[in-house]
Motif scaffolding. Structure first.
Motif, PDB file in Angstrom:
ATOM      1  N   LYS A  80       0.718  -1.252  -0.121  1.00 31.42           N
ATOM      2  CA  LYS A  80      -0.082  -0.117  -0.116  1.00 31.42           C
ATOM      3  C   LYS A  80       0.818   1.208  -0.114  1.00 31.42           C
ATOM      4  CE  LYS A  80      -1.696  -1.012   4.150  1.00 31.42           C
ATOM      5  NZ  LYS A  80      -1.074  -2.286   4.418  1.00 31.42           N
ATOM      6  N   SER A  81       1.695   1.433   0.877  1.00 37.18           N
ATOM      7  CA  SER A  81       2.605   2.562   0.919  1.00 37.18           C
ATOM      8  C   SER A  81       3.406   2.652  -0.261  1.00 37.18           C
ATOM      9  CB  SER A  81       3.589   2.446   2.060  1.00 37.18           C
ATOM     10  OG  SER A  81       2.858   2.251   3.345  1.00 37.18           O
ATOM     11  N   THR A  82       3.826   1.539  -0.864  1.00 38.37           N
ATOM     12  CA  THR A  82       4.748   1.651  -2.037  1.00 38.37           C
ATOM     13  C   THR A  82       3.597   2.364  -3.241  1.00 38.37           C
ATOM     14  OG1 THR A  82       5.666  -0.504  -1.542  1.00 38.37           O
ATOM     15  CG2 THR A  82       6.171   0.130  -3.485  1.00 38.37           C
ATOM     16  N   PHE A  85      -2.731   9.971   2.246  1.00 37.18           N
ATOM     17  CA  PHE A  85      -2.708   9.688   3.438  1.00 37.18           C
ATOM     18  C   PHE A  85      -2.133   8.347   3.801  1.00 37.18           C
ATOM     19  CE2 PHE A  85      -6.280  12.556   3.057  1.00 37.18           C
ATOM     20  CZ  PHE A  85      -5.913  13.525   4.337  1.00 37.18           C
ATOM     21  N   ASP A  86      -1.038   8.217   4.310  1.00 42.85           N
ATOM     22  CA  ASP A  86      -0.283   6.810   4.832  1.00 42.85           C
ATOM     23  C   ASP A  86      -0.465   6.533   6.274  1.00 42.85           C
ATOM     24  OD1 ASP A  86       0.856   4.446   4.624  1.00 42.85           O
ATOM     25  OD2 ASP A  86       2.768   5.407   3.797  1.00 42.85           O
ATOM     26  N   GLU A  87      -1.479   5.830   6.559  1.00 45.21           N
ATOM     27  CA  GLU A  87      -2.027   5.291   7.938  1.00 45.21           C
ATOM     28  C   GLU A  87      -1.900   6.676   8.895  1.00 45.21           C
ATOM     29  OE1 GLU A  87      -1.030   1.600   9.096  1.00 45.21           O
ATOM     30  OE2 GLU A  87      -0.398   0.818   6.971  1.00 45.21           O
ATOM     31  N   PRO A  88      -2.560   7.687   8.538  1.00 45.02           N
ATOM     32  CA  PRO A  88      -2.246   8.897   9.281  1.00 45.02           C
ATOM     33  C   PRO A  88      -2.754   8.509  10.765  1.00 45.02           C
ATOM     34  CG  PRO A  88      -4.120   9.186   8.004  1.00 45.02           C
ATOM     35  CD  PRO A  88      -3.686   7.784   7.469  1.00 45.02           C
TER      36      PRO A  88
HETATM   37 MG   LIG Z   1       2.763   1.089   4.828  1.00 47.28          MG
END
Ligand SMILES: [Mg+2]
Ligand SMILES: Nc1ncnc2c1ncn2[C@@H]1O[C@H](COP(=O)(O)OP(=O)(O)O)[C@@H](O)[C@H]1O
Lengths: 367, 306, 305
Positions: free
Chosen positions: A52-54, A167-170
Motif C-alpha cells: 500500500k505504502s509503495t 494519507f499513509d496510515e495517518p
Molecule cells: Mg505502510
C-alpha cells in the motif's frame, strides 16, 4: 517535465496504468490499474507489507516505478518531482520538522514554491482555522499532543492547495479515542473540500467508515475495488471475504451437487445470487458471516439448519461471540449483547442463502 | 561494521541509570569495590599529578627530589619558558609556534572534513545511487588499513598537486583519513531519523541542499558536536601526518613537543618539558572535561581510527 | 479540457536525464575519490612497489621477493615483529581483562560513577606523544619511581625499564595501557548496561554466585562487545608508532623497535623505500589476518540473527 496531454481522463483525478515496481528481484506491485474519480475518497486497504505504502509513494513521486504510467489531473506525472504533481501527503509518523514552529511547518512548502508572503499568510490562516490550529501556530511540534501533531501534518498538505491528498496510515500512531475523533474530522474535511483523497490503512473500520470506494490489496495486486458495503456483502474472493469483517466469515468446504451445496451442512442453492450463472457441480467453499447465523427458534425457519455444541462463549458487552465447530472447521457466531447461552450447550443454528457467499475452491473467486 | 555502530549506540546507553543489581552487600565486598576503584584511579591520575607538580617547580627543586611531592615554591616560569622560549633545533620561540600551527591545521581540517562527511553521509542515506554502498564499504575497510601503507604514495600525490609541505596538504590528509569514521557517524545518525521526514520535505518541494540545510542540519546539532569533538582531539593529537606532510616551520604542536623534549642538545630542563607536555595535552583535556558524555559517544564511534 | 485522444491517456517514455540525481554524486565524489585513489590506489601502489628495487626514489624495476628476503633477514625488523607480538598479546589480554574488571566494578551501582568514568577515560583524550613523555619522566631512574623507592631505604631497588632491553616493553605497556584500557572499560560497561536485568534475578533465585554468573552468563552475552574491543585494540596495536617515538625512540638499541617505526625510518630516514614498502605490506597483511576472521564472524552472526 509535465506532459500536458489531455485525454479521456475527464472526471478522473488520478489514473494508474499498468504500474509495476520491484525492489531488486522482488516485485512489490504488478499490473496495477486504478482510476480514481475527482473528489473521491479512495481507501487502499490491506495487511501490512502488501504494498500500500509503495503504491502511495509511487503516486507521490517518492518512488520511481519500474513500469507503467501515472496521471494526475490529466497530466502524465510518472517522472515528475513530488512537488510538481499537485499532491499533498500525510504520514503515519507525522514527519513534522522538529525545529520549525507549527507555522514554519505549514509554510515550508509554500516558501519552497516561492509563493508570495501575503498568500502564505492567507493560506496558513485558513488551514489553521479549518483544523483548529490557531492557538498552536507558534509552538514547536515537541510541545504538541499526538492528535495536534497529526492535524498540523494534515494542515501541511492543506495549505498547498493541491488536487490530491495522500494519507499513509495517518491515524495509526494515535490511541483509539483520538483515532475515532480524527476520523470524523477527516470525513468532515473531505465533505467541505472537493479534493481527491487516497488513504492507506490496514484498519478495516477506518476503511469502511471513510471510503467512497475501497481497494483491497494483497501481494501488490488489487483484489477488489468497490464500495464498502459491496465489499462486505459480495466479497470477490476468499481473501477479501476473510479480511473484511470481524470476526471473519465462516467457511465450510464442500461440493455443489445439482441445486444443493453438500458439505458439513446441506444447503439448497435456489435464490443464490450467482456471479456468472448457476453452477451445478464442482468443489466450492461456502461462506457465511458470524452475524448472519441464527440460533434457537429463529433458526427453525432457515433454509439450512444444523446443531452445534458451543465450545467457548466470549461476552463483549454490545455483542457476544460463540465459538463452535461445523464439521471439522471452526465456526463463529455473533449474537446481540445479553445471552444466557453457556459453554457446552447444544444449540440448533441456521442460515439463509441470501446472505451467503460461494467461492470456487480452486480459483478462490466468488461464483 | 555492525559492531562499530553497535558500540556507538551502546555508548549512548551509558547515559542511562545503572542497572539494578543485587545490593544486599554493603559490607566487605562493597568496600573492596571502592578500594580497587580508588587504586585504579590513583594509577590513572598519577601521571597527571606528576606532570603538574614538576611543571610548577624550579630546576633546583626538581633535581633535589621527589617527583610526586608538591612544589615547595610554586613557579610559573617553566610554563612561560615552554610557551615562548623552549628550543627545537634552530629556533627558540617555544611551543607557541607549534600551538598556532596546530590551530591553523586543526580549524580548516575539522570544518572541511565535517562538511564533506556530513553531506556524504546524507547522500548515502537519502539519495542512494548505484554503487554508493560499495564505495562506502571500501571507505570503511580503508579505516583499517595501516596508514603506513598509504603514506608514501600520498607524498607523491601531494607533490604532484603542489601541496607537499603545505598546511593545506595536511588538511587534505586529515579530511581523507577522517572520512571513514565521520561518514559512518553521520550516515548512522541520518539513517536513524524517520525516513518520512525526508519524504515530507520532498513533497514540500525542497531539493538536495534544501532538505540538508533546512531540515536535517538543524535537527542534527548533537551529532555535529560529536564529530567536532572527535576531529578536534584526533587532529590535535596527530603526530605521524604532521611530521611527514609539513615542513619544520609548520610542524604541529605534538611534533614540536617531541622535538623539544627528546632533543639531545643542551641541559634537560625537566620542569619546562613537563610544562610543555601539559600545555599540549590541555586542549584535548579541556574538550574532554567540557564535553563529558558526548566525548564518550565520539570516541566509541571514533575508536576505529586505532 | 480538450480531448485529443479519446481512447486512452498517452503513455510517455522515460525522459532522458544526463545524470540521475547529480547532486548526490557530487556530494559523494570525495568519498569515491578517497576509496578509489587513496584506499585502493595507494595501497596497491605500495604493494606493487614492494617488489621493486626502489631506493631513494620509487623504481619500476621488479626484483621479485628480494625486498622481503632482505626484510626478513634484517635484525631490526625481526626485533620489531617480536616486539609487536609480545606487546600486542600482553596489551590485548591485559586491557580486556582489566577493562572488564573495571567495567564490572563500575556496574555495581557505585557512587560517583561518573567521576570514576571520567578519570579512567581521560588519558584516551591525550596524544600518544604526551603519554609517552609523561611516562618517560615517571620512569626516569634518577628522579622517578626508582629514585623514590630507593629513598624509602631499598638501596638496591632497580626499576629502569627505559634503559634495560629486557624490560623496556614493560615501560611501553605501562604507558599504552594507561592510555587505552579506559576505552575498553567504557565499551564493556555500555554493553553491560544492555544486559537483561532479569538475569540477576534468575541467578539469585537459582543461588548462583555473582562471579559465576559473570563468567558463564554475562561474558558470552557480551561477546559482540568483546569482539569489537578486540578489533579496536588489535588494529591500534599494529599502528603503534607515536608512543614508541616519544617514550623510547626504539631504544635501548633496537629493543623497542616497532614495524610502523621501521616503515617510517626506512622511507623517510634511510631513503630505503623498497624496505618501507615491503614492511608496510607486511603490516597490511597482518591487519587482513585480524580483519578477515572478524568479518567472517560478523557475517555468520548476521546470518544467524
Ligand atoms: Mg505502510
Ligand atoms: N526499500 C525497500 N527495499 C526492499 N523492499 C521493500 C522496500 N520498501 C518496501 N519493501 C517491501 O515491499 C513490500 C511492501 O511494502 P509496503 O508498501 O511498505 O507495505 P505496506 O502495505 O505495509 O505499506 C514489503 O514486503 C516490503 O518488505
Amino acid at each position: 517535465m509535465l506532459d500536458q496531454t489531455h485525454t479521456a481522463l475527464d472526471g478522473i483525478s488520478v489514473s494508474i496504468r499498468d504500474l509495476e515496481l520491484s525492489f531488486g528481484a522482488v516485485k512489490v506491485l504488478q499490473d496495477l490499474n486504478l482510476d480514481i474519480a475527482k473528489g473521491e475518497f479512495l481507501v487502499l486497504l490491506g495487511a501490512s507489507g502488501c504494498g500500500k505504502s509503495t503504491l502511495l509513494n509511487c503516486i507521490a513521486g517518492l518512488l520511481e516505478p519500474t513500469g507503467g504510467q501515472i496521471f494526475i489531473e490529466g497530466k502524465n506525472v510518472t517522472w515528475a518531482e513530488p512537488s510538481e504533481r499537485g499532491i499533498g501527503m500525510v504520514f503515519q509518523s507525522y514527519a513534522l520538522y522538529p525545529q520549525m514552529s507549527v507555522k514554519g511547518n505549514l509554510s515550508f512548502g509554500l516558501k519552497n514554491a516561492r509563493v508570495p508572503k501575503a498568500e502564505i499568510e492567507r493560506r496558513v490562516a485558513r488551514a489553521a482555522e479549518l483544523l483548529h490550529l490557531q492557538p498552536l501556530l507558534d509552538r514547536k511540534p515537541a510541545a504538541l499532543s499526538g492528535g495536534q501533531r497529526q492535524r498540523v501534518a494534515i494542515g501541511r498538505a492543506l495549505v498547498r492547495d493541491v488536487d490530491v491528498f495522500l494519507f499513509d496510515e495517518p491515524l495509526s500512531n494515535l490511541d483509539a479515542k483520538l483515532r475515532a475523533e480524527l476520523r470524523i474530522e477527516l470525513k468532515r474535511l473531505h465533505q467541505s473540500l472537493d479534493n481527491t483523497m487516497i488513504y492507506v490503512t490496514h484498519d478495516q473500520v477506518e476503511a469502511m467508515t471513510l471510503a467512497d470506494r475501497i481497494a483491497i490489496m494483497r501481494g501488490g495486486v488489487i483484489q477488489q475495488l468497490a464500495q464498502p458495503l459491496e465489499i462486505y456483502n459480495r466479497p470477490a474472493n476468499l481473501y477479501v471475504a476473510g479480511f473484511i469483517g470481524s470476526p471473519p466469515m465462516n467457511f465450510i468446504p464442500g461440493t455443489i451437487a445439482g441445486s444443493e451445496f453438500v458439505g458439513a451442512v446441506r444447503m439448497p442453492l435456489s435464490g443464490y445470487d450467482w456471479e456468472r450463472g448457476p453452477h451445478t457441480s464442482g468443489n466450492v467453499v461456502f461462506g457465511i458471516r458470524p452475524e448472519h447465523v441464527k440460533i434457537g427458534d429463529a433458526a427453525r425457519h432457515c433454509a439450512c439448519q444444523t446443531t452445534v455444541t458451543i465450545e467457548v462463549v466470549e461476552p463483549m458487552g454490545a455483542d457476544t461471540l460463540l465459538w463452535t465447530r461445523v464439521g471439522d472447521d471452526e465456526f463463529r457466531i455473533r449474537l446481540d449483547g445479553q445471552t444466557t447461552i453457556h459453554e457446552g450447550q447444544t444449540l440448533p443454528i441456521g442460515f439463509d442463502i441470501d446472505c451467503a457467499s460461494l467461492f470456487d475452491a480452486q480459483t478462490e473467486n466468488r461464483i | 561494521m555492525v559492531d562499530i555502530s553497535q558500540t556507538y549506540s551502546a555508548s549512548r546507553r551509558l547515559d542511562g541509570a545503572a542497572g539494578a543489581r543485587p545490593k544486599r552487600r554493603i559490607s566487605a565486598s562493597r568496600i573492596m569495590t571502592y578500594g580497587i576503584l580508588c587504586v585504579i584511579c590513583f594509577y590513572y591520575i598519577l601521571p597527571l599529578w606528576v606532570m603538574m607538580m614538576t611543571s610548577l617547580k624550579g630546576m633546583p627543586e626538581v633535581r633535589m627530589g621527589n617527583i610526586f611531592a608538591p612544589p615547595v615554591e610554586i613557579t610559573f616560569e617553566p610554563w612561560v619558558k615552554a610557551w615562548s622560549q623552549a628550543c627545537t633545533g634552530l629556533n627558540c620561540d617555544g611551543l607557541s609556534r607549534g600551538f598556532w600551527n596546530s590551530v591553523k591545521i586543526t580549524i580548516p581540517s575539522v570544518l572541511i572534513s565535517i562538511v564533506v562527511a556530513s553531506v556524504n553521509g546524507y547522500a548515502l542515506v537519502n539519495w542512494k545511487f548505484k554503487g554508493s554502498e560499495i564505495f562506502f564499504g571500501i571507505l570503511l575497510f580503508g579505516a583499517f588499513i595501516p596508514y603506513q601503507v598509504m603514506i608514501y604514495p600520498i607524498v607523491i600525490i601531494l607533490r604532484e598537486i603542489g601541496l607537499m609541505g603545505d598546511v593545506w596538504g595536511l588538511v587534505l590528509v586529515h579530511t581523507i583519513f577522517g572520512m571513514p569514521i565521520l561518514t559512518l557517524l553521520f550516515r548512522n545518525y541520518f539513517a536513524s531519523l524517520p525516513e518520512e521526514l525526508f519524504k515530507a520535505a520532498r513533497v514540500d518541494g525542497a531539493g538536495f541542499w534544501g532538505i540538508f540545510f533546512q531540515v536535517l542540519v538543524p535537527m542534527s546539532l548533537p551529532i555535529f558536536t560529536v564529530a567536532m569533538i572527535l576531529q578536534v582531539t584526533g587532529i590535535w593529537n596527530d603526530f605521524l601526518f604532521g611530521v611527514i606532510y609539513t615542513k619544520p616551520e609548520a610542524y604541529p604542536m605534538t611534533v614540536q613537543l617531541n622535538n623539544i623534549v627528546n632533543s639531545v642538545q643542551g641541559v634537560k630542563e625537566y620542569n619546562v618539558n613537563m610544562a610543555a607536555t601539559l600545555i599540549t595535552g590541555l586542549v584535548p583535556l579541556t574538550i574532554y572535561l567540557l564535553s563529558g558524555k558526548l566525548f564518550v559517544r565520539g570516541i566509541a564511534a571514533g575508536a576505529v581510527k586505532g | 479540457m480538450s480531448v485529443i485522444d479519446p481512447v486512452a491517456p498517452r503513455a510517455a517514455g522515460r525522459p532522458k536525464k544526463l545524470i540521475a540525481n547529480p547532486m548526490a554524486k557530487i556530494a559523494a565524489l570525495p568519498m569515491i575519490m578517497t576509496a578509489l585513489v587513496i584506499f585502493i590506489g595507494c595501497s596497491v601502489w605500495t604493494v606493487v612497489h614492494s617488489f621493486t628495487k626502489s631506493k631513494l626514489l620509487p623504481s619500476s624495476q621488479f626484483v621479485g621477493f628480494d625486498q622481503y628476503e632482505r626484510l626478513w633477514s634484517t635484525r631490526r625488523w625481526l626485533a620489531s615483529v617480536e616486539n609487536i607480538a609480545i606487546y600486542g598479546l600482553v596489551a590485548l589480554v591485559f586491557s580486556l581483562v582489566v577493562g572488564f574488571v573495571i567495567a564490572v566494578l563500575l556496574d555495581q551501582k557505585v557512587r560517583a560513577e561518573g567521576a570514576f568514568r571520567t578519570i579512567i577515560l581521560f588519558p584516551y583524550s591525550l596524544s600518544f606523544i604526551v603519554t609517552g613523555l609523561v611516562w618517560q619522566w615517571i620512569l626516569n631512574p634518577d628522579f622517578g619511581i626508582q629514585y623514590i623507592v630507593r629513598g624509602w631505604g631499598f638501596e638496591n631497588f632497580t626499576f629502569d625499564p627505559l634503559h634495560n632491553p629486557d624490560t623496556v616493553l614493560a615501560a611501553l605497556l605501562m604507558a599504552g595501557l594507561w592510555q587505552g584500557t579506559g576505552l575498553v572499560a567504557v565499551i564493556l560497561l555500555a554493553a553491560l548496561r544492555g544486559v537483561d536485568e532479569d538475569i540477576w534475578k534468575a541467578s539469585r533465585v537459582d543461588g548462583v554466585p555473582a562471579w559465576k554468573t559473570y563468567i558463564w552468563v554475562v561474558i558470552p552475552i557480551l561477546r559482540p562487545a568483546f569482539v569489537t574491543a578486540t578489533v579496536l585494540i588489535a588494529t591500534g596495536i599494529v599502528k603503534l608508532y607515536d608512543l614508541v617515538v616519544a617514550l623510547t625512540n626504539g631504544g635501548p638499541g633496537i629493543a623497542s623497535e616497532m614495524p610502523a617505526k621501521y616503515v617510517y625510518d626506512a622511507m623517510f630516514g634511510k631513503q630505503n623505500l623498497g624496505q618501507g614498502f615491503a614492511a608496510s605490506t607486511m603490516m597490511l597483511l597482518s591487519v587482513l589476518l585480524i580483519l578477515i576472521p572478524w568479518a567472517i564472524f560478523e557475517f555468520r552472526g548476521k546470518k544467524r540473527g
